[in-house]
Motif scaffolding. Sequence first.
Motif, PDB file in Angstrom:
ATOM      1  N   VAL B  27       0.856  -1.183   0.000  1.00 44.81           N
ATOM      2  CA  VAL B  27       0.000   0.000   0.000  1.00 44.81           C
ATOM      3  C   VAL B  27       0.893   1.235   0.000  1.00 44.81           C
ATOM      4  N   PRO B  28       0.911   1.986  -1.083  1.00 41.52           N
ATOM      5  CA  PRO B  28       1.730   3.201  -1.120  1.00 41.52           C
ATOM      6  C   PRO B  28       1.094   4.311  -0.300  1.00 41.52           C
ATOM      7  N   GLN B  29       1.902   5.282   0.033  1.00 42.15           N
ATOM      8  CA  GLN B  29       1.409   6.395   0.834  1.00 42.15           C
ATOM      9  C   GLN B  29       0.252   7.108   0.153  1.00 42.15           C
ATOM     10  N   GLY B  30      -0.775   7.406   0.927  1.00 44.65           N
ATOM     11  CA  GLY B  30      -1.902   8.175   0.420  1.00 44.65           C
ATOM     12  C   GLY B  30      -2.991   7.359  -0.226  1.00 44.65           C
ATOM     13  N   GLN B  31      -2.781   6.060  -0.328  1.00 42.94           N
ATOM     14  CA  GLN B  31      -3.796   5.242  -0.978  1.00 42.94           C
ATOM     15  C   GLN B  31      -4.836   4.749   0.028  1.00 42.94           C
ATOM     16  N   VAL B  32      -6.058   4.627  -0.456  1.00 41.35           N
ATOM     17  CA  VAL B  32      -7.090   3.971   0.348  1.00 41.35           C
ATOM     18  C   VAL B  32      -7.228   2.565  -0.220  1.00 41.35           C
ATOM     19  N   PHE B  33      -6.795   1.617   0.599  1.00 44.22           N
ATOM     20  CA  PHE B  33      -6.653   0.243   0.134  1.00 44.22           C
ATOM     21  C   PHE B  33      -7.721  -0.624   0.770  1.00 44.22           C
ATOM     22  N   GLY B  34      -8.514  -1.270  -0.049  1.00 39.82           N
ATOM     23  CA  GLY B  34      -9.585  -2.123   0.463  1.00 39.82           C
ATOM     24  C   GLY B  34      -9.134  -3.567   0.546  1.00 39.82           C
ATOM     25  N   GLN B 167     -22.412   8.127   5.535  1.00 37.28           N
ATOM     26  CA  GLN B 167     -22.013   9.238   4.665  1.00 37.28           C
ATOM     27  C   GLN B 167     -21.029  10.151   5.386  1.00 37.28           C
ATOM     28  N   THR B 168     -21.290  10.420   6.670  1.00 38.26           N
ATOM     29  CA  THR B 168     -20.369  11.247   7.443  1.00 38.26           C
ATOM     30  C   THR B 168     -18.995  10.582   7.512  1.00 38.26           C
ATOM     31  N   PHE B 169     -19.009   9.251   7.721  1.00 40.30           N
ATOM     32  CA  PHE B 169     -17.751   8.512   7.761  1.00 40.30           C
ATOM     33  C   PHE B 169     -17.010   8.637   6.425  1.00 40.30           C
ATOM     34  N   TYR B 170     -17.746   8.492   5.331  1.00 40.91           N
ATOM     35  CA  TYR B 170     -17.106   8.623   4.016  1.00 40.91           C
ATOM     36  C   TYR B 170     -16.506  10.015   3.842  1.00 40.91           C
ATOM     37  N   ALA B 171     -17.232  11.013   4.353  1.00 43.21           N
ATOM     38  CA  ALA B 171     -16.727  12.383   4.252  1.00 43.21           C
ATOM     39  C   ALA B 171     -15.433  12.537   5.051  1.00 43.21           C
ATOM     40  N   LEU B 172     -15.408  11.974   6.250  1.00 41.72           N
ATOM     41  CA  LEU B 172     -14.185  12.013   7.068  1.00 41.72           C
ATOM     42  C   LEU B 172     -13.032  11.330   6.344  1.00 41.72           C
ATOM     43  N   LEU B 173     -13.354  10.206   5.735  1.00 43.76           N
ATOM     44  CA  LEU B 173     -12.333   9.444   5.024  1.00 43.76           C
ATOM     45  C   LEU B 173     -11.800  10.242   3.831  1.00 43.76           C
ATOM     46  N   ASP B 174     -12.717  10.936   3.162  1.00 47.65           N
ATOM     47  CA  ASP B 174     -12.292  11.751   2.023  1.00 47.65           C
ATOM     48  C   ASP B 174     -11.348  12.855   2.467  1.00 47.65           C
ATOM     49  N   GLU B 175     -11.642  13.449   3.640  1.00 45.68           N
ATOM     50  CA  GLU B 175     -10.750  14.492   4.153  1.00 45.68           C
ATOM     51  C   GLU B 175      -9.371  13.928   4.468  1.00 45.68           C
ATOM     52  N   GLY B 180      -3.573  13.112   2.737  1.00 44.30           N
ATOM     53  CA  GLY B 180      -2.498  12.194   2.384  1.00 44.30           C
ATOM     54  C   GLY B 180      -2.391  11.004   3.311  1.00 44.30           C
ATOM     55  N   THR B 181      -3.410  10.819   4.151  1.00 44.81           N
ATOM     56  CA  THR B 181      -3.416   9.668   5.056  1.00 44.81           C
ATOM     57  C   THR B 181      -3.592   8.386   4.254  1.00 44.81           C
ATOM     58  N   THR B 182      -2.866   7.363   4.645  1.00 51.04           N
ATOM     59  CA  THR B 182      -3.028   6.059   4.031  1.00 51.04           C
ATOM     60  C   THR B 182      -4.082   5.289   4.809  1.00 51.04           C
ATOM     61  N   VAL B 183      -4.934   4.578   4.086  1.00 53.00           N
ATOM     62  CA  VAL B 183      -6.013   3.859   4.758  1.00 53.00           C
ATOM     63  C   VAL B 183      -6.010   2.402   4.319  1.00 53.00           C
ATOM     64  N   PHE B 184      -6.092   1.533   5.316  1.00 46.78           N
ATOM     65  CA  PHE B 184      -6.250   0.101   5.051  1.00 46.78           C
ATOM     66  C   PHE B 184      -7.600  -0.281   5.624  1.00 46.78           C
ATOM     67  N   LEU B 185      -8.508  -0.655   4.755  1.00 49.15           N
ATOM     68  CA  LEU B 185      -9.901  -0.832   5.164  1.00 49.15           C
ATOM     69  C   LEU B 185     -10.374  -2.221   4.775  1.00 49.15           C
ATOM     70  N   SER B 186     -10.879  -2.967   5.736  1.00 54.21           N
ATOM     71  CA  SER B 186     -11.401  -4.280   5.383  1.00 54.21           C
ATOM     72  C   SER B 186     -12.915  -4.211   5.305  1.00 54.21           C
ATOM     73  N   SER B 187     -13.452  -5.016   4.438  1.00 52.10           N
ATOM     74  CA  SER B 187     -14.901  -5.002   4.262  1.00 52.10           C
ATOM     75  C   SER B 187     -15.355  -6.294   3.613  1.00 52.10           C
ATOM     76  N   HIS B 188     -16.599  -6.642   3.846  1.00 52.02           N
ATOM     77  CA  HIS B 188     -17.156  -7.745   3.070  1.00 52.02           C
ATOM     78  C   HIS B 188     -18.272  -7.232   2.164  1.00 52.02           C
ATOM     79  N   CYS B 197     -12.485   3.131  -1.817  1.00 51.13           N
ATOM     80  CA  CYS B 197     -11.107   2.676  -2.061  1.00 51.13           C
ATOM     81  C   CYS B 197     -10.589   3.016  -3.447  1.00 51.13           C
ATOM     82  N   ASP B 198      -9.265   3.158  -3.499  1.00 52.63           N
ATOM     83  CA  ASP B 198      -8.587   3.339  -4.774  1.00 52.63           C
ATOM     84  C   ASP B 198      -8.237   1.984  -5.375  1.00 52.63           C
ATOM     85  N   ARG B 199      -7.857   1.100  -4.476  1.00 53.59           N
ATOM     86  CA  ARG B 199      -7.352  -0.179  -4.913  1.00 53.59           C
ATOM     87  C   ARG B 199      -7.854  -1.233  -3.936  1.00 53.59           C
TER      88      ARG B 199
END
Lengths: 264, 308
Positions: B27-34, B167-175, B180-188, B197-199
């Motif tokens: 996961v590179p810096q700044g990516q939102v990785f699912g 939606q509020t959570f998504y907005a926070l995540l977008d901010e 430039g925060t990197t995010v590792f997000l698990s989901s089913h 996610c980007d990737r």
Amino acid sequence: MSGLLAKAVRDERRALVGWGIGVAGAVALYAAFYPSIKESAADLQSYIDALPEAIRNIVGAGGYTTPAGYLEGEFFNTIGPLIMALFAIGAGARSIAGEEEAGTLDLLLSTPVRRRQVLATKALATVGGAVVLAGVAAATIALVGPPFGLSVPVVDVMAACLMLALLGLSFGGVAFAIGAATGRRTLANAVAGGLAVLTFIVNAVAPTVEWLSPLRPFTPFRWYQEPEVLTGGLHVANILVLGGIAGVSYVVAAFAFDRRDLTS
Amino acid sequence: MSTIVEAIALTKYYGTSRGVEEVTFEVPQGQVFGFLGPNGAGKTTTIRTMLDFIRPTSGSVLIFGLDPRADGVRVRTRVGYLPGELVLYPRLTGEEYLRTFASLRGGVAWPFVEELAERLLLDLARPIKDLSHGNKQKMGLVQAFMHRPDLLVLDEPTQGLDPLMQQTFYALLDEERVRGTTVFLSSHVMPEVERTCDRVAIVREGRIVTVADIGQLKAHALRSLELHFDGPAPSAAFEGLPSVREVDAHGDELSLSVEGPLDAVIKTAARFTVVNVETHEPGLEDLFLGFFGTDGAAPAETDREDQS
């Protein structure tokens, strides 16, 4: 670290208040009984002398004719260790295994703290709790005893209460280590509690059951009550053995906890 | 651009039972990785090794290029974590809880905590034991975001949140993404991953099936399409199309399973009189089917999210 300690102390506080009230109440109750027991001390003593030696050891064979003997038999050799061991075992088992089973340990360890820091502060809080509980016992004896004619030198009381705390912490340490090594609170409670009961009985009957005699040095109670905890004074060997059990338990806990996976 | 999370042949067994096997991703810096997969696929196992709750059987995972075990404190200083099974201290109030954690973390600006709570409509004065599941989840989000971490590790972050709060959570995540925060997000749940996610890595039975950009993934997805004609469904016209995997006709209706773009199907359908078209967003199961082919064994447990 201070935040962790504050949290550990806060976690301990509720249980400590309960046990503190319990120990103060027990001491006060025994003190209040003392005048009437003293009156019939001679009868009681002859009744006790008639009991088999093993039973006498279990119930605390104290000489009921003196305040020290009464306190020793009724509190320091029976209910005192029971309360202190229950508190320390409960606190030890709760420290790591309790949080782990509740599921709160994950978030705690997701913060920038080391597992050993968490362990150390929780151990410190348990030691502190045992010391406070012993202090409550000592203070209650010193304050409530004299009005009922139950006067014992304060220094002796403090020494005995210190040994009481150490005795409790030796079993609490076992619970702490098992909890830290396995994450299983019930197991920690059961093993440490079982060990306390078993070693109490072995120590009590060992003087009369020949084949058990060699086992007596392996019971923490031997190092707590020989010579008499209240009148025998402090002995370095006793302090070292009981403190050593707690210390070794802590090292085992730190070693095992650092190396294992958390359960989820 | 530096790599924030790097898993190299990460393998974890619990005794003999499988956690994850040979999991490799970056996961590179700044990516939102699912990290997308059914329950039991190994998502939480991977996350727990990242936080050093559990240790790999073999392989490794590096965070900020550091070993989570040897450099745990340095790693966790910069990580915000939301567990999949969130348990808070029930007797504390929200504020007591967050102040405790703020002191354990250090460097938390309390006004930001209050801002987060306000945006999530979370009352910090109430004891945690009185909070609803959704409100507890909000507590979890606040403690994960409050120290403005460089890496957010979020295990099923929207479970229990009502749609508005999602939606509020998504907005926070977008901010955070903008920061430039990197995010590792698990989901089913596919729509969540698609939204955030980007990737994405798709995991199944402990292994990574594929790592792809969201766009690529959707291109491979199987869509189910229902065409309603004004006469008997002309199934033969569709059977030969390369993108069509399955054709099923009943009377005037034709059910199609299409991989990738719908273009050929639509152009073919245009030769006939179409009464109605229904499409479904690909669910997780369809994504898997897209990758394994229809003959492949479908995952035992999947959540299908149909959105018309």
